[in-house]
Scaffold this motif. Structure first.
Motif, PDB file in Angstrom:
ATOM      1  N   ALA A   1       0.859  -1.180   0.000  1.00 17.42           N
ATOM      2  CA  ALA A   1       0.000   0.000   0.000  1.00 17.42           C
ATOM      3  C   ALA A   1       0.896   1.230   0.000  1.00 17.42           C
ATOM      4  N   SER A   2       0.422   2.258  -0.671  1.00 19.81           N
ATOM      5  CA  SER A   2       1.154   3.513  -0.665  1.00 19.81           C
ATOM      6  C   SER A   2       0.246   4.611  -0.134  1.00 19.81           C
ATOM      7  N   SER A   3       0.840   5.656   0.381  1.00 20.75           N
ATOM      8  CA  SER A   3       0.057   6.733   0.989  1.00 20.75           C
ATOM      9  C   SER A   3      -0.767   7.503  -0.038  1.00 20.75           C
ATOM     10  N   GLY A  54      -2.984   4.060  -2.521  1.00 22.29           N
ATOM     11  CA  GLY A  54      -3.765   2.984  -1.914  1.00 22.29           C
ATOM     12  C   GLY A  54      -3.100   1.630  -2.095  1.00 22.29           C
ATOM     13  N   PRO A  55      -3.887   0.570  -1.950  1.00 21.14           N
ATOM     14  CA  PRO A  55      -3.325  -0.781  -2.029  1.00 21.14           C
ATOM     15  C   PRO A  55      -2.937  -1.149  -3.465  1.00 21.14           C
ATOM     16  N   PHE A  56      -1.961  -2.038  -3.577  1.00 19.45           N
ATOM     17  CA  PHE A  56      -1.570  -2.528  -4.901  1.00 19.45           C
ATOM     18  C   PHE A  56      -1.068  -3.964  -4.769  1.00 19.45           C
ATOM     19  N   ALA A  57      -1.114  -4.661  -5.890  1.00 21.67           N
ATOM     20  CA  ALA A  57      -0.604  -6.031  -5.959  1.00 21.67           C
ATOM     21  C   ALA A  57      -0.081  -6.268  -7.367  1.00 21.67           C
TER      22      ALA A  57
END
Length: 95
Positions: A46-48, A51-54
């Motif tokens: 996740a980044s500020s 958001g979430p990532f994959a």
């Protein structure tokens, strides 16, 4: 300019020197491991600001696709790199 020629020559000679038996074993183990099974990588985070990532990837070696025996891959690789048979058995992952 003469100094740079000597540096370039030293780098090219170092690049052409054959690997030690241990270096060959380590490099060839990597190739043999790739012949055992697909290599899978997954990244989740996740980044500020985003958001979430994959993400993920699957790597298939040519040796795996041809169905080559990983032990044969290792031995052939070491012989090609050093001109000698392996100094030790490969350290492969358990399947």
């Amino acid at each position: 300019m003469h100094r740079w020629s000597l540096v370039a020559l030293a780098i090219s000679v170092a690049a052409c020197t054959p690997p030690t038996p241990e270096q060959a074993a380590q490099r060839c183990e990597e190739r043999a491991r790739a012949a055992q099974a697909p290599e899978v990588g997954v990244t989740i985070g996740a980044s500020s600001d985003g958001g979430p990532f994959a993400s993920g990837n699957i790597s298939l070696s040519g040796d795996l696709l041809r169905g080559r025996d990983p032990l044969e891959v290792y031995e052939t690789c070491v012989i090609q790199m050093t001109g000698q048979p392996p100094i030790r058995p490969p350290r492969l992952r358990a399947l």
